[in-house]
Motif scaffolding. Structure first.
Motif, mmCIF file in Angstrom:
data_model
loop_
_atom_site.group_PDB
_atom_site.id
_atom_site.type_symbol
_atom_site.label_atom_id
_atom_site.label_comp_id
_atom_site.label_asym_id
_atom_site.label_seq_id
_atom_site.Cartn_x
_atom_site.Cartn_y
_atom_site.Cartn_z
ATOM 1 N N LEU A 17 36.230 -23.998 -46.604
ATOM 2 C CA LEU A 17 35.909 -23.188 -45.436
ATOM 3 C C LEU A 17 35.367 -21.851 -45.935
ATOM 4 C CD1 LEU A 17 36.232 -23.076 -42.321
ATOM 5 C CD2 LEU A 17 38.370 -21.860 -42.723
ATOM 6 N N THR A 59 33.190 -18.021 -45.286
ATOM 7 C CA THR A 59 32.582 -16.992 -44.433
ATOM 8 C C THR A 59 31.198 -16.725 -45.026
ATOM 9 O OG1 THR A 59 34.722 -16.010 -43.976
ATOM 10 C CG2 THR A 59 32.777 -14.666 -43.543
ATOM 11 N N SER A 113 27.909 -14.886 -45.337
ATOM 12 C CA SER A 113 27.375 -13.558 -44.952
ATOM 13 C C SER A 113 25.895 -13.521 -45.291
ATOM 14 C CB SER A 113 28.129 -12.455 -45.684
ATOM 15 O OG SER A 113 28.123 -12.694 -47.068
ATOM 16 N N ALA A 131 31.591 -28.727 -44.815
ATOM 17 C CA ALA A 131 31.641 -30.187 -44.697
ATOM 18 C C ALA A 131 31.292 -30.633 -43.285
ATOM 19 C CB ALA A 131 33.034 -30.687 -45.066
ATOM 20 N N VAL A 132 31.663 -29.781 -42.336
ATOM 21 C CA VAL A 132 31.430 -30.156 -40.945
ATOM 22 C C VAL A 132 29.964 -29.954 -40.563
ATOM 23 C CG1 VAL A 132 32.053 -29.622 -38.566
ATOM 24 C CG2 VAL A 132 33.798 -29.618 -40.343
ATOM 25 N N PRO A 152 43.678 -22.887 -44.775
ATOM 26 C CA PRO A 152 42.630 -22.432 -45.698
ATOM 27 C C PRO A 152 42.015 -21.112 -45.252
ATOM 28 C CG PRO A 152 41.887 -24.312 -44.407
ATOM 29 C CD PRO A 152 43.339 -24.142 -44.127
ATOM 30 N N ARG A 153 41.923 -20.191 -46.219
ATOM 31 C CA ARG A 153 41.275 -18.906 -45.961
ATOM 32 C C ARG A 153 39.788 -19.083 -46.237
ATOM 33 N NH1 ARG A 153 45.197 -17.503 -43.493
ATOM 34 N NH2 ARG A 153 47.143 -16.878 -44.448
ATOM 35 N N PRO A 154 38.968 -18.610 -45.336
ATOM 36 C CA PRO A 154 37.530 -18.773 -45.589
ATOM 37 C C PRO A 154 37.098 -18.002 -46.835
ATOM 38 C CG PRO A 154 37.932 -17.769 -43.426
ATOM 39 C CD PRO A 154 39.256 -17.979 -44.055
ATOM 40 N N LYS A 155 36.246 -18.623 -47.567
ATOM 41 C CA LYS A 155 35.797 -18.015 -48.829
ATOM 42 C C LYS A 155 34.496 -17.268 -48.543
ATOM 43 C CE LYS A 155 34.589 -20.079 -53.224
ATOM 44 N NZ LYS A 155 34.468 -21.374 -53.866
ATOM 45 N N ASP A 156 34.422 -16.070 -49.080
ATOM 46 C CA ASP A 156 33.182 -15.300 -48.858
ATOM 47 C C ASP A 156 32.032 -15.965 -49.580
ATOM 48 O OD1 ASP A 156 34.088 -13.446 -47.131
ATOM 49 O OD2 ASP A 156 34.690 -12.002 -48.670
ATOM 50 N N GLN A 157 30.996 -16.190 -48.874
ATOM 51 C CA GLN A 157 29.856 -16.873 -49.480
ATOM 52 C C GLN A 157 28.564 -16.193 -49.001
ATOM 53 O OE1 GLN A 157 29.674 -19.713 -51.716
ATOM 54 N NE2 GLN A 157 27.687 -18.705 -51.767
ATOM 55 N N PRO A 158 27.983 -15.296 -49.814
ATOM 56 C CA PRO A 158 26.682 -14.728 -49.441
ATOM 57 C C PRO A 158 25.672 -15.865 -49.369
ATOM 58 C CG PRO A 158 27.653 -13.563 -51.294
ATOM 59 C CD PRO A 158 28.469 -14.775 -51.090
ATOM 60 N N PHE A 159 24.828 -15.796 -48.359
ATOM 61 C CA PHE A 159 23.937 -16.943 -48.166
ATOM 62 C C PHE A 159 22.675 -16.473 -47.471
ATOM 63 C CE2 PHE A 159 22.952 -21.238 -46.416
ATOM 64 C CZ PHE A 159 23.040 -21.929 -47.613
ATOM 65 N N LEU A 191 22.473 -21.977 -40.370
ATOM 66 C CA LEU A 191 23.893 -22.271 -40.168
ATOM 67 C C LEU A 191 24.310 -21.981 -38.732
ATOM 68 C CD1 LEU A 191 25.504 -20.725 -43.400
ATOM 69 C CD2 LEU A 191 25.182 -23.140 -42.879
ATOM 70 N N ALA A 213 27.067 -23.953 -36.116
ATOM 71 C CA ALA A 213 28.388 -23.404 -36.425
ATOM 72 C C ALA A 213 29.360 -23.508 -35.255
ATOM 73 C CB ALA A 213 28.264 -21.959 -36.870
ATOM 74 N N SER A 243 31.079 -26.708 -35.227
ATOM 75 C CA SER A 243 31.961 -26.744 -36.382
ATOM 76 C C SER A 243 33.274 -26.054 -36.093
ATOM 77 C CB SER A 243 31.283 -26.067 -37.570
ATOM 78 O OG SER A 243 32.232 -25.655 -38.507
ATOM 79 N N TRP A 298 35.510 -28.167 -33.741
ATOM 80 C CA TRP A 298 36.052 -29.335 -34.437
ATOM 81 C C TRP A 298 37.127 -28.925 -35.440
ATOM 82 C CZ3 TRP A 298 37.603 -33.890 -34.839
ATOM 83 C CH2 TRP A 298 37.784 -34.528 -36.050
ATOM 84 N N LYS A 338 40.811 -30.272 -35.451
ATOM 85 C CA LYS A 338 41.263 -30.978 -36.642
ATOM 86 C C LYS A 338 42.564 -30.355 -37.180
ATOM 87 C CE LYS A 338 39.721 -31.771 -41.371
ATOM 88 N NZ LYS A 338 38.627 -31.583 -42.302
ATOM 89 N N ALA A 375 34.835 -34.730 -42.157
ATOM 90 C CA ALA A 375 34.147 -33.463 -41.948
ATOM 91 C C ALA A 375 34.232 -33.066 -40.473
ATOM 92 C CB ALA A 375 32.704 -33.595 -42.348
#
Lengths: 294, 673
Positions: A228, A230, A232, A245-246, B27-34, B40, B44, B47, B50, B54, B673
């Motif tokens: 899961l 976040t 940014s 995954a979703v 689960p803690r969301p993981k920081d993901q620069p994108f 997304l 989202a 997501s 769901w 879930k 998923a």
């Protein structure tokens, strides 16, 4: 041959610090891999003969002259015409993203340098445009070695900054380039498609030969994350919590729709489109360039 | 529904553990620069919805898994449990131990199978249960909480030689638990379901099965095969030394047809075999001839040599005396020298000088003593003083004859009472003209000895006084006097016969007893009369053996001889009776009772009425047990069903299965998923 091509892989090129060397390395490696390739004699014509020396490609031997003189001579070629080549590089922060060896920006700069070097070898004047929210740098095309070094230095110093305004920037580029040229655009095209295509049409309207290199990180194409996350936005800072995954399937569908639309609409405007994953070896991009140059 | 380990239900509180773990380890969301957030955003929202669902589902499934595990550990079960746990079970094991259960195939007999199944049932009884054991042969043990003792009794049980129905034992099992209240009552019957086993109990007796759970454990074979020797007849019944005897053997078959081999093996003779064809449900007869060559007994075995699953009824024994003295009762008047009355007849029938070669075992009584005698203990009765018999004794004589016995009546002054009941022909008067037998007119076996002048001159005796019998079609003259009047007559009365002699055996009427022909004539009369009555020489196994004696035993001690084994067992008789009772536990074989010089052979065989393996259908059986709750436990696997019926169906396994399914669902959902 296979060894030479293997040096065109980004993870190898990354180990070279100097951009000029990097460009030379890419180009030399690329050319040494062209034996027997359809690029033989590209965009050049015969200029003179010289005596054959060991190491010269046998196919350059002039067999008619050998029949008359009983000596080996090889043909020498020179470019038929010269054409301005503009390398347009997107330096927005969205290009500063990597999950592999190179950011999209580094990858783009590497190829841009190599193309500049290759064009210069063909005596094509090379110019450089960098942009983010607007055109940030413009180097007019010239065909001198010192000019090449200036381009390479500019690319080497360039840092991704600002916010993406691709369409606006390309409109600006279209206005900046007066003479019909080859325009090579490196970008991730993270913008509204209609606006981008409009700008490209503007460029095409100016009779430029345009090649789009759509540079994407592999993670952008596949969304391989499991946890899961976040997400940014690199440019806007917008945050979005989602389970990769979703949403993976939906994301891929949306991205592919964007890519396909860009490819289709570029094709309609006679614009070459090449998708580049940052894990893709450089020769793919150079081949596309040479094909366009023919 | 209830729980065996209900106390463990407190563990259900553990269901909060997975919830806590779930919340703590969310689960803690993981920081993901994108860079491609614009794509997304398009998917989202779905997501997020769901992911929430879930998470909730996973949490619920994990909690449910813990609750189900606790549920399984608490051992839930359905109805029925309360009755057993709170009140208990009483059970009766009823084993059909008739010889038919010795039916053997592939090395396993039906009885062994029944015993194994009975042990299985015993193993299913809950602690505190009481159990009894009843065998169809009659043995039983009372209700006992010591199940290991019952188990030992079951292991000790063996097939008997009897063919008694099992139904009385079932009724007995029900009666043994009559006074048991508020407990589950079960009777487990292990039988081959042969029809013959389900008779012998009245409808009233079957009422005792009301509200009892009767479980029928069928150990029989769907289509049983059997052949048996059901009867042996000897002709004559009492063979004579050196004279041939015809042995007629009857073979019956059930479920099989075809040739079978029958063999006869007399004890002192050679074995002889014959083949006879039998048909399913029918009988066939084989005739052998054998000759007693020595000894006072003729005994042996007839057997089937063709293989047969039920072997015990393939063998049948016989044992009869040779030259058997006739057991005769002679009714004689008190000797009176003036009237020339003497015990001529009894003396002639059993001359003391002949010792053990006496042709008859005579019991001589006066008319007064006759009243106390059981006539059925004798093969024939000879009355020489008809005038003196009481009216009741005449009636008894009539009954005796009608039942199949033989009586000889010599004439007297007043024969009306006899004529009235058919024991003597009508008399016209008394002739005082002396006369003799006319041997040429003899037409009866008793005079066979005197043909051609052998064994004395029959025409020598003079009859100075005689009754003139009226002609009557029912009375057939056996010999005539010289004047053509009947000298002896015979009539069939009921199933028996009567020989009438129109003269008395005393000096006033004739001098016959003084002539040599009188003794053999008396013997032949006794033998002829005894031929119509059968002294029982063959008994069914398990039936008490009563042997009639010629007189009340003056010697109390006697010996029971096993003729096959040659062993003797000393026994003591009851002096008050004229018969001796041999224990019913004698196995099939050939025996003799020896008392003084008297030897009485007899044989014991299985009762082949029980050889018929024809089965009863389930429907017929249920009809015969109308008040019982009948269940059929035809398979050994029924033990589990029995537990369920008794204690309620345990749901532990189902709970475990449900837990596994939930955990699999959790894994699937977690990976989804």
């Amino acid at each position: 041959m296979a060894d030479a091509i293997s040096y065109l892989r980004p993870e190898v090129i990354r180990q070279i610090d100097r951009l000029d060397l990097k460009a030379k390395f890419i180009v030399e490696g690329f050319i040494s891999g062209l034996h027997g390739s359809p690029y033989h004699g590209f965009s050049v014509e015969f200029s003179e003969h010289r005596k054959y020396e060991p190491g010269d490609p046998p196919q350059t031997i002039d067999w008619a002259l050998y029949g008359r003189t009983d000596r080996y001579y090889v043909k020498k070629f020179q470019a038929e015409t010269t054409m301005n080549v503009f390398v347009v590089v997107d330096s927005s922060p969205s290009m500063d993203f990597k999950t592999g060896e190179l950011t999209k920006f580094d990858y783009s700069v590497g190829i841009a340098a190599a193309m500049s070097y290759l064009a210069m070898k063909q005596n094509d004047p090379v110019g450089l445009v960098t942009f983010a929210d607007r055109v940030r740098g413009f180097i007019p095309p010239k065909c001198r070695r010192a000019h090449l070094m200036a381009i390479l230095q500019t690319l080497a110093k360039l840092k991704p900054t600002g916010r993406t305004q691709i369409a606006a920037s390309l409109h600006e580029v279209a206005e900046l380039i007066k003479r019909r040229s080859m325009v090579i655009v490196f970008s991730d095209f993270m913008e509204d498609l209609d606006a981008v295509v409009g700008a490209l049409h503007h460029l095409a309207f100016k009779k430029h030969d345009i090649i789009l290199f759509h540079v994407m990180d592999h993670a952008e194409l596949e969304l391989p994350f499991d946890d899961l996350s976040t997400f940014s936005d690199i440019e806007t800072g917008e945050r979005l919590i989602a389970d990769p995954a979703v949403i993976r399937k939906g994301y891929r569908e949306a991205l592919n729709a964007h890519i396909e639309a860009l490819r289709d609409r570029s094709g309609e405007a006679r614009i070459d489109y090449v998708m580049l994953d940052t894990a893709t070896p450089y020769d793919k991009a150079l081949s596309a360039f040479l094909q366009a140059r023919q | 529904m209830e729980f065996i380990n209900a106390g463990l239900f407190g563990l259900a509180a553990l269901a909060v553990v997975p919830i806590l773990i779930h919340l703590l380890h969310r689960p803690r969301p993981k920081d993901q620069p994108f860079p491609s957030v614009m794509f997304l955003k398009k998917c989202a929202r779905k997501s997020r919805a769901w992911a929430s669902l879930k998470n909730l589902l996973l949490m619920a499934l994990r909690a449910a898994a813990v609750i189900l595990i606790v549920f399984a550990v608490a051992r839930p079960r359905l109805a029925g449990a309360a009755q057993v746990r709170d009140q208990g079970v009483v059970a009766a094991i009823v084993l059909d131990d008739s010889f038919r259960l010795d039916y053997r195939e592939a090395g396993l007999s039906r009885f062994e199978d029944a015993r194994r199944r009975a042990l299985d049932v015993l193993a299913t009884l809950p602690s505190g249960a009481e159990c009894s054991l009843a065998l169809s042969s009659g043995e039983s043990t009372p209700l006992s909480a010591d199940l290991s003792a019952v188990r030992a009794e079951v292991l000790r049980a063996k097939p008997s030689d009897l063919a008694v129905p099992v139904l009385p034992a079932v009724v007995e099992g029900a009666r043994s638990m009559e006074n048991v209240k508020n407990k589950r009552r079960e009777i487990h019957v292990f039988t081959d379901l042969a029809k013959i086993a389900w008779s012998g109990a009245s409808a009233d007796a079957v009422q005792a099965l009301k509200d009892i759970n009767v479980y029928i454990h069928d150990v029989g074979k769907p289509e049983p095969l059997n052949a048996a020797i059901t009867k042996i007849e000897l002709a004559p019944r009492s063979p004579r030394l050196g004279r041939p005897v015809e042995v007629v053997v009857t073979v019956a078959a059930w479920g099989r047809s075809g040739p079978v081999t029958v063999s006869l093996k007399p004890e002192d003779g050679a074995k002889e075999e014959k083949v006879v064809a039998v048909v399913d449900g029918g009988t066939a007869m084989v005739r052998f001839r054998a000759t007693p060559e020595k000894g006072a007994l003729f005994h042996g075995t007839v057997s089937l040599t063709t293989p047969d699953p039920l072997a015990i009824d393939d063998v049948r024994h016989f044992a009869v005396p040779v030259n058997d003295p006739v057991n005769a009762l002679v009714v004689e008047a008190t000797p009176d020298a003036d009237r020339g009355v003497a015990p001529f007849l009894s003396f002639a029938l059993s001359p003391p000088s002949l010792r053990d070669k006496r042709p008859a075992a005579v019991t001589a009584v006066t008319p007064l003593e006759l009243t106390r005698k059981e006539l059925k203990d004798f093969e024939c009765v000879l009355v020489t003083c008809p005038d003196e018999l009481a009216k009741e004794d005449v009636a008894r004589l009539l009954t005796y004859v009608q039942a199949g016995a033989g009586v000889a009546v010599f004439g007297g002054d007043d024969m009306k009472r006899y004529t009235a009941v058919g024991l003597f022909p009508a008399v016209d008067g008394v002739s005082e003209t002396p006369v003799h037998f006319a041997p040429g007119t003899a037409d009866h076996p008793i005079f066979n000895l005197f043909r051609a002048g052998r064994n004395g001159d029959v025409s020598a005796p003079t009859f100075s006084h005689r009754l003139t019998a009226r002609k009557d079609g029912r009375w057939r003259p056996a010999m005539l006097f010289e004047d053509g009047s009947p000298a002896a007559l015979e009539a069939v009365v009921g199933r028996g016969r009567v020989l009438a002699f129109p003269f008395a055996l005393n000096g006033r009427w004739s001098d016959l007893p003084k002539f040599p022909c009188f003794v053999p004539m008396a013997h032949e009369i006794a033998r002829h009369l005894s031929g119509s009555v059968s002294i029982e020489r063959e008994f069914s196994a398990g039936v008490p053996v009563f042997l009639a004696l010629s007189k009340a035993p003056s010697l109390l001690d006697y010996a029971l001889v096993d003729l096959r084994a040659g062993t003797r067992e000393a026994r003591r008789a009851d002096p008050a009776v004229t018969s001796i009772h041999v224990a019913r536990s004698l196995p099939p074989g050939r025996y003799a009772v020896e008392m003084g010089g008297d030897v009485r052979p007899f044989s014991v065989n299985v009762d082949t009425n029980g050889s018929d393996p024809t089965r009863l259908s389930r429907e017929e059986l249920v009809k015969r047990l109308p008040r019982a709750q009948v269940s059929f436990a035809f398979e050994r696997a029924a033990a589990g069903d029995l537990r369920d019926a008794r204690s309620g169906r345990e749901l532990t396994l189902y709970a475990i299965l449900a837990t596994v399914l939930i955990l699999m669902g959790e894994l699937w959902l977690a990976s989804k998923a």
